[in-house]
Every structure is written in C-alpha cells, then in structure tokens.
Design a protein around this motif. Sequence first.
Motif, PDB file in Angstrom:
ATOM      1  N   ARG A 106      49.426  39.853  46.071  1.00 53.09           N
ATOM      2  CA  ARG A 106      49.008  41.253  46.207  1.00 53.09           C
ATOM      3  C   ARG A 106      47.496  41.342  46.351  1.00 53.09           C
ATOM      4  O   ARG A 106      46.986  42.033  47.230  1.00 53.09           O
ATOM      5  N   ASP A 107      46.783  40.625  45.498  1.00 54.13           N
ATOM      6  CA  ASP A 107      45.323  40.673  45.550  1.00 54.13           C
ATOM      7  C   ASP A 107      44.810  40.150  46.883  1.00 54.13           C
ATOM      8  O   ASP A 107      43.807  40.638  47.402  1.00 54.13           O
ATOM      9  N   LEU A 108      45.519  39.158  47.436  1.00 63.04           N
ATOM     10  CA  LEU A 108      45.076  38.601  48.712  1.00 63.04           C
ATOM     11  C   LEU A 108      45.441  39.538  49.851  1.00 63.04           C
ATOM     12  O   LEU A 108      44.633  39.812  50.724  1.00 63.04           O
ATOM     13  N   ARG A 109      46.672  40.048  49.808  1.00 62.37           N
ATOM     14  CA  ARG A 109      47.138  40.891  50.902  1.00 62.37           C
ATOM     15  C   ARG A 109      46.326  42.178  50.993  1.00 62.37           C
ATOM     16  O   ARG A 109      45.967  42.613  52.076  1.00 62.37           O
ATOM     17  N   PHE A 110      46.042  42.779  49.858  1.00 63.55           N
ATOM     18  CA  PHE A 110      45.297  44.034  49.883  1.00 63.55           C
ATOM     19  C   PHE A 110      43.798  43.811  49.753  1.00 63.55           C
ATOM     20  O   PHE A 110      43.044  44.757  49.534  1.00 63.55           O
ATOM     21  N   GLN A 111      43.373  42.559  49.846  1.00 66.24           N
ATOM     22  CA  GLN A 111      41.948  42.198  49.838  1.00 66.24           C
ATOM     23  C   GLN A 111      41.227  42.700  48.602  1.00 66.24           C
ATOM     24  O   GLN A 111      40.079  43.130  48.669  1.00 66.24           O
ATOM     25  N   THR A 112      41.928  42.661  47.482  1.00 69.28           N
ATOM     26  CA  THR A 112      41.314  43.090  46.229  1.00 69.28           C
ATOM     27  C   THR A 112      40.455  41.980  45.635  1.00 69.28           C
ATOM     28  O   THR A 112      39.605  42.244  44.785  1.00 69.28           O
ATOM     29  N   VAL A 113      40.682  40.745  46.086  1.00 69.86           N
ATOM     30  CA  VAL A 113      39.975  39.595  45.498  1.00 69.86           C
ATOM     31  C   VAL A 113      38.451  39.775  45.471  1.00 69.86           C
ATOM     32  O   VAL A 113      37.828  39.515  44.444  1.00 69.86           O
ATOM     33  N   PRO A 114      37.822  40.254  46.563  1.00 70.50           N
ATOM     34  CA  PRO A 114      36.362  40.420  46.506  1.00 70.50           C
ATOM     35  C   PRO A 114      35.894  41.330  45.373  1.00 70.50           C
ATOM     36  O   PRO A 114      34.802  41.152  44.841  1.00 70.50           O
ATOM     37  N   LEU A 115      36.744  42.292  44.980  1.00 71.18           N
ATOM     38  CA  LEU A 115      36.343  43.171  43.883  1.00 71.18           C
ATOM     39  C   LEU A 115      36.245  42.401  42.575  1.00 71.18           C
ATOM     40  O   LEU A 115      35.419  42.717  41.722  1.00 71.18           O
ATOM     41  N   TYR A 116      37.101  41.392  42.417  1.00 72.54           N
ATOM     42  CA  TYR A 116      37.012  40.572  41.207  1.00 72.54           C
ATOM     43  C   TYR A 116      35.744  39.730  41.247  1.00 72.54           C
ATOM     44  O   TYR A 116      35.007  39.634  40.279  1.00 72.54           O
ATOM     45  N   PHE A 117      35.511  39.102  42.391  1.00 76.82           N
ATOM     46  CA  PHE A 117      34.405  38.151  42.459  1.00 76.82           C
ATOM     47  C   PHE A 117      33.046  38.843  42.543  1.00 76.82           C
ATOM     48  O   PHE A 117      32.020  38.185  42.456  1.00 76.82           O
ATOM     49  N   SER A 118      33.028  40.166  42.727  1.00 84.55           N
ATOM     50  CA  SER A 118      31.750  40.872  42.642  1.00 84.55           C
ATOM     51  C   SER A 118      31.500  41.315  41.207  1.00 84.55           C
ATOM     52  O   SER A 118      30.599  42.091  40.937  1.00 84.55           O
ATOM     53  N   ARG A 119      32.327  40.839  40.296  1.00 84.78           N
ATOM     54  CA  ARG A 119      32.180  41.137  38.862  1.00 84.78           C
ATOM     55  C   ARG A 119      31.871  39.851  38.108  1.00 84.78           C
ATOM     56  O   ARG A 119      31.843  38.780  38.721  1.00 84.78           O
ATOM     57  N   PRO A 120      31.646  39.954  36.777  1.00 85.37           N
ATOM     58  CA  PRO A 120      31.185  38.740  36.074  1.00 85.37           C
ATOM     59  C   PRO A 120      32.122  37.536  36.191  1.00 85.37           C
ATOM     60  O   PRO A 120      31.663  36.410  36.085  1.00 85.37           O
ATOM     61  N   ILE A 121      33.426  37.750  36.386  1.00 82.14           N
ATOM     62  CA  ILE A 121      34.307  36.582  36.382  1.00 82.14           C
ATOM     63  C   ILE A 121      34.089  35.731  37.627  1.00 82.14           C
ATOM     64  O   ILE A 121      33.691  36.213  38.677  1.00 82.14           O
ATOM     65  N   GLU A 122      34.359  34.432  37.461  1.00 82.10           N
ATOM     66  CA  GLU A 122      34.148  33.480  38.543  1.00 82.10           C
ATOM     67  C   GLU A 122      35.511  33.051  39.082  1.00 82.10           C
ATOM     68  O   GLU A 122      36.542  33.359  38.506  1.00 82.10           O
ATOM     69  N   ARG A 123      35.434  32.293  40.142  1.00 83.41           N
ATOM     70  CA  ARG A 123      36.644  31.788  40.780  1.00 83.41           C
ATOM     71  C   ARG A 123      37.536  31.037  39.787  1.00 83.41           C
ATOM     72  O   ARG A 123      38.737  31.269  39.720  1.00 83.41           O
ATOM     73  N   VAL A 124      36.953  30.142  38.997  1.00 80.13           N
ATOM     74  CA  VAL A 124      37.766  29.371  38.041  1.00 80.13           C
ATOM     75  C   VAL A 124      38.437  30.289  37.033  1.00 80.13           C
ATOM     76  O   VAL A 124      39.597  30.068  36.666  1.00 80.13           O
ATOM     77  N   ASP A 125      37.730  31.333  36.589  1.00 79.76           N
ATOM     78  CA  ASP A 125      38.317  32.246  35.614  1.00 79.76           C
ATOM     79  C   ASP A 125      39.533  32.933  36.209  1.00 79.76           C
ATOM     80  O   ASP A 125      40.562  33.085  35.553  1.00 79.76           O
ATOM     81  N   TYR A 126      39.376  33.361  37.452  1.00 79.01           N
ATOM     82  CA  TYR A 126      40.474  34.061  38.117  1.00 79.01           C
ATOM     83  C   TYR A 126      41.689  33.152  38.226  1.00 79.01           C
ATOM     84  O   TYR A 126      42.804  33.518  37.849  1.00 79.01           O
ATOM     85  N   VAL A 127      41.458  31.928  38.729  1.00 80.73           N
ATOM     86  CA  VAL A 127      42.572  31.000  38.919  1.00 80.73           C
ATOM     87  C   VAL A 127      43.213  30.652  37.579  1.00 80.73           C
ATOM     88  O   VAL A 127      44.439  30.661  37.441  1.00 80.73           O
ATOM     89  N   ARG A 128      42.396  30.396  36.558  1.00 80.80           N
ATOM     90  CA  ARG A 128      42.952  30.051  35.247  1.00 80.80           C
ATOM     91  C   ARG A 128      43.771  31.199  34.683  1.00 80.80           C
ATOM     92  O   ARG A 128      44.856  30.987  34.148  1.00 80.80           O
ATOM     93  N   ALA A 129      43.227  32.421  34.799  1.00 80.35           N
ATOM     94  CA  ALA A 129      43.936  33.572  34.241  1.00 80.35           C
ATOM     95  C   ALA A 129      45.292  33.738  34.909  1.00 80.35           C
ATOM     96  O   ALA A 129      46.309  33.954  34.248  1.00 80.35           O
ATOM     97  N   LYS A 130      45.309  33.605  36.242  1.00 86.48           N
ATOM     98  CA  LYS A 130      46.573  33.797  36.959  1.00 86.48           C
ATOM     99  C   LYS A 130      47.550  32.666  36.649  1.00 86.48           C
ATOM    100  O   LYS A 130      48.747  32.908  36.442  1.00 86.48           O
TER     101      LYS A 130
END
Lengths: 293, 349
Positions: A106-130
């Motif tokens: 969903r995050d990829l399809r609706f391009q929400t991912v950039p909204l996460y990465f423009s916030r304090p969390i990093e790529r590793v945090d996102y992947v680990r959380a998911k």
Amino acid sequence: MPADSTQIHNIGYRHYEGPRLGRAYATRSLFSQSLRGAYGLGRSAKSKVLPMILFGVMCAPALIMVAVAVATKANDLPIDYTRYAIVLQAVISLYLAAQAPQTVSRDLRFQTVPLYFSRPIERVDYVRAKFAALSSALFILTAVPLVVLYVGALLAKLDFADQTKGFAQGLVSVALLSVLFSGIALVISAVTPRRGFGIAAVIAVLTISYGAVSTVQAIAHEQGSSEAISWLGLFSPITLIDGIQTAFLGATSAFPGKEGPSAGAGAVYVLVVLALIAGSYAALLRRYRKAGL
Amino acid sequence: MTVIATESLSKRYPRVTALDRLSMDIGPGVTGLVGANGAGKSTLIKILLGLSPATEGRAAVLGLDVATSGGEIRERVGYMPEHDCLPPDVSATEFVVHMARMSGLPPAAARERTADTLRHVGLYEERYRPIGGYSTGMKQRVKLAQALVHDPQLVFLDEPTNGLDPVGRDEMLGLIRRVHTDFGISVLVTSHLLGELERTCDHVVVIDGGKLLRSSSTTDFTQTTTTLAVEVTDSDEHPDGTGALRKALQGRGVATQDDGGGLPGAGHTVLLEAEGEETYDLVRDVVADLGLGLVRMEQRRHHIAEVFRSNDEQQGEPAPGHEAPSERAAAWAATAAAAEQTGGARDAR
C-alpha cells in the motif's frame, strides 16, 4: 448567559511546544500500526473480515482437538504441537498472501513511502518495523492455537512436563516459521506493488514450491532414496521448517516415509533458513533504497 | 537569520549533473524555487532533507548540517511531495494522526495537532471520510496538513498547485502565504509557474541546469512601475467605453497606450503613466464624467517572466555544453503569460 460567551472564537494557529519523541518512538508506532493493520484493526470493517476469519479457522481445529481430548480422557493430544502449523499451512499461506501486500504494497502503490522518509525514521527503521510487525502477526496466528492446545492439555490433566516441552518446541518452531515466511512474503509483496499480483505471487511461491518439493520427494520415496528426500526439503519454506523441527525439536517429519534430515543435514537447514531471513531483510533494504523521494 | 544555506553544493549522477556548485542563502519567509523540470529542484530538496549525500559542497538547514544531522532536520521540517501520496482507504484524520506520530508526536498530541491542522487548511466534516472520495483540492490540503502537523519551522512544498483549477490554485496560494504570516513557518515552494510565485513569495530563487540563475526578493524582480492599467465598462452613450476614455484622457493631456500582447480582453485596457496622486483622481473624474463603470484601476507590475527575457539579453551566449537557457526561459515566459491570462484580474493588490 451573556450573548458573547456563545461566540465561536478563532484561536488561530498554536505552536507545538510538547515533546518530540524521535526515531525510536516513530519506529515503534509504525510497528504497532502495521501489526494492528495486519488484523484489520484501525482499518475499515471490510479489511477485518479476512484476517479474523483466517484466525478463527486457524484456532478452530485446536479447540475441537482439545474438546475431544478432554471428553475422551485421552492420554495424548491428537496432534503434536510442532505438527499443527504444518497441517494448517494452507491457512498460513492465505493469511500471508492477504496481509503481506497490505503491509508493504500500500505504501509503495500510493507512494506514501517518501512521507515516512522525510521524517526522522530511516530506511532500516521502516524495514525493521514492517518485518517485525508481519512476523509478530504471523506468530500470533500460529502460536495462539498452540496456547489453546496447551491449556486444553493441562485441563485434560495430561503429563505436565511432557506437554510443556512439546509446547515450547512448538513455539520455537512457529517463531522461526513466522520470521522466515514473513521475510519471503514481504520481499515478494515489495517488488509487486500492484494489487492482486502480490497476493497471487505469495500464494504461488509458498504452495508451488511445497507442491514441487513433495512431488519430487514422493518420487524419491518410490525409488527408495531416503537421502534425497531429506535434502530436497531444502527447497520450500514449509519443508525447511519441517526439517529443522525434525532434526532439533523432536518433531516427527511430515516427509514421505518420515525421512527427516539428520542432525548434520539439519544444521544445513538452519543455515539455509538464517540465510533466507537475512537475505529477505537485505532485499527489503535494497528495495527501499530506490523507493525514497 | 538564514534558514537554508548552501555552499558550492554539487550533485553528480553517473550521467547527469543535477546540481552544479550551487551557493545561496535563504532567509525566513516564503521563498520560491523556480526551475524547469529537471533543473535540480527535487534533487535540492532531497539533499536538504538529508536523504541524499551531496557529491561536494555543504548545505545547512536551520543551522544544522545536512550531512550529519539529517534526522534532526527532518524532525523540524515538513515536506509535501509533488505526486499523489495518500492512501484512499483511510480518512484524513487517521492518516494525518499516523504521520504526526511518525514525526515523533505522542498519541494525544498527534490527535490534537491533527484536528487543529486540518481545520487550518480548511478541511472540516469531510476529514472523517476516506480520502479516496476527495477532490484534488482537498487531497492537496491533506498533503499540506501532513507536512504541517508536527509544527515544523520550515516546510518544503513541491509544486503544491499542480492539478488545481484556478480557484483552487488561488486558495492554495493564499494558504501558503498564511503558513508564513499566520503560522510563522518558513516556506520553500517550488513551481514552474512564475506568476504564482510572484504573488506568493517574498524571495525567488531561480535555478537552471543545477546552477543558480538568480536569487533576489520579489520586489526586486517586479518593481512597482508607475504604469496604470484602467478598464471600464461600455454604456449606451459610449458603446466603446475604452475608446471614449482614451479620447477623454487625451483631451486632458494624458498620453495613453493600448495594452499590447494580443491577449483576449487586452483591447479593453488603457495604459497610462501615473505622475502622482492626481493622476488617479483624474482617471476617476474622467470615468465618472463619461458615466462609465470603472472595472479596475491597478498598478501594472513587471512580471518575473520579463526577468528571464532581460537576463537572456544580458547573458548573450549560453554556457557551452548546457541546454540553451534562453529556450527554457522563453518556454517559461510563455507559461507565465498563460497563467497571467487566466489570472489577470488577481494582480490587483
């Protein structure tokens, strides 16, 4: 009451002076949101239907078995703790096929991912959380029936030490299964953001690999090459788990002729599983390197 | 105080140079970042958010180095992407609350800030409905709200007026203006429509081919000239109101010109040089004597597009190895003219 007290005041913009809890908190929030989302909580009523049905289907056999064991005063449960997830693997595959794309696509399809990465969390945090969220969701799905079995076994006054050991072995096995299956399903979903496609791909990878492996194993069994049977188990996720629990967790193998791997081959199984988990984690990290802004 | 500072910032990809020794200082307020597609706007934002390392040079946002303090910067900065980024199956409230928590706000504060922010961007009852049913204008507001929900000190707005109709465009520009004036948040807004930035920004930075073309305040760009544009109605007595006005003004010794440019409606505008307060009074009296209705009387300002035209004349030869900036500038000028055409009346301030 004076008239002016009923007036609506525009209080204007207020600045936020409170705490900002930063990266670790955001990661935990993402984890809990994704975990809840995997059961449709905090989402529409429609998205709760499938995960809840599958959860029910997963637990129902355990309840029936417990009822039977208590009623018939049996000496043992009709099924081993370690065997439960193997028998109900179709339900697990369905659940993953439905929820893994939900978790990441969903995050990829609706391009929400950039909204996460423009916030304090990093790529590793996102992947680990998911990753952690889907693994936990799957662990809940596979461990709760075992808890039901265990509680039922104790109610039926079965041997405590014996049951506790079996239960613990079962928990280790489903924990491993949850992480392995989640990793594979997440990678598949993350590279197929289109709805439906991801679902089909997850089901295909999990069931076709199992189908192929067990067919070839059956042929090997016909021809009496028991060595081949245990090595063939390396090629599908569910047989990997089966192999490990046969070798180390006291399970009876579901392979044809019960020809599970020996401890030596079992070590290879463990290595392959760990490599697959690490590989899926690395693949996810790689996937999100390009999905940034 | 400097909000954004870059020092010979460069970003080179294997085949493209996205930013080429860009040095600039941006102060508080609303700053427009202008450039054609591929001019390096998005690359610049990416570097400023600390998400992509610069090949060389340095950049600081709110006094923090982008290379080392990316996380701290992203905690204090908001970002509104150009593309769609909203899941259709959740409500604006749920979505913005989630994004607030991703910015580190505790649950209760996240809910409170979400309600406040959505109200400020103009979303009321509809905020409880799934985003899938929103109009483009409402979606843009949600995107703006998620960039503001954690009360940043600076927001990056990437093409916020994309896909909006003229009314929605005006509302969005007004909102962006308010983000600075009412909320006290500095704004870096990108656009390829120069007319928009002229009306919204305090300061405009123009980049092209990754290079700084110009950086100055909007008032420098568009100094108020003393040219007055007057538009009047026709009446039964004077079927050609504009012509009658022109004749009457000439009778009073005021030279007039037609509004050139061949835009529709241009023939109905009379341009004249204002020599002082009395010119305004004179026009008013003449129009009243003729019995015509005064549709508008405004100061004509230079448009940013003209800056490009004059820049090109000054620059002469384009830099070797670069796409000729004059072609691009001409294209922008055309776009800007088109934008002015629809929004001419809005120029009255």
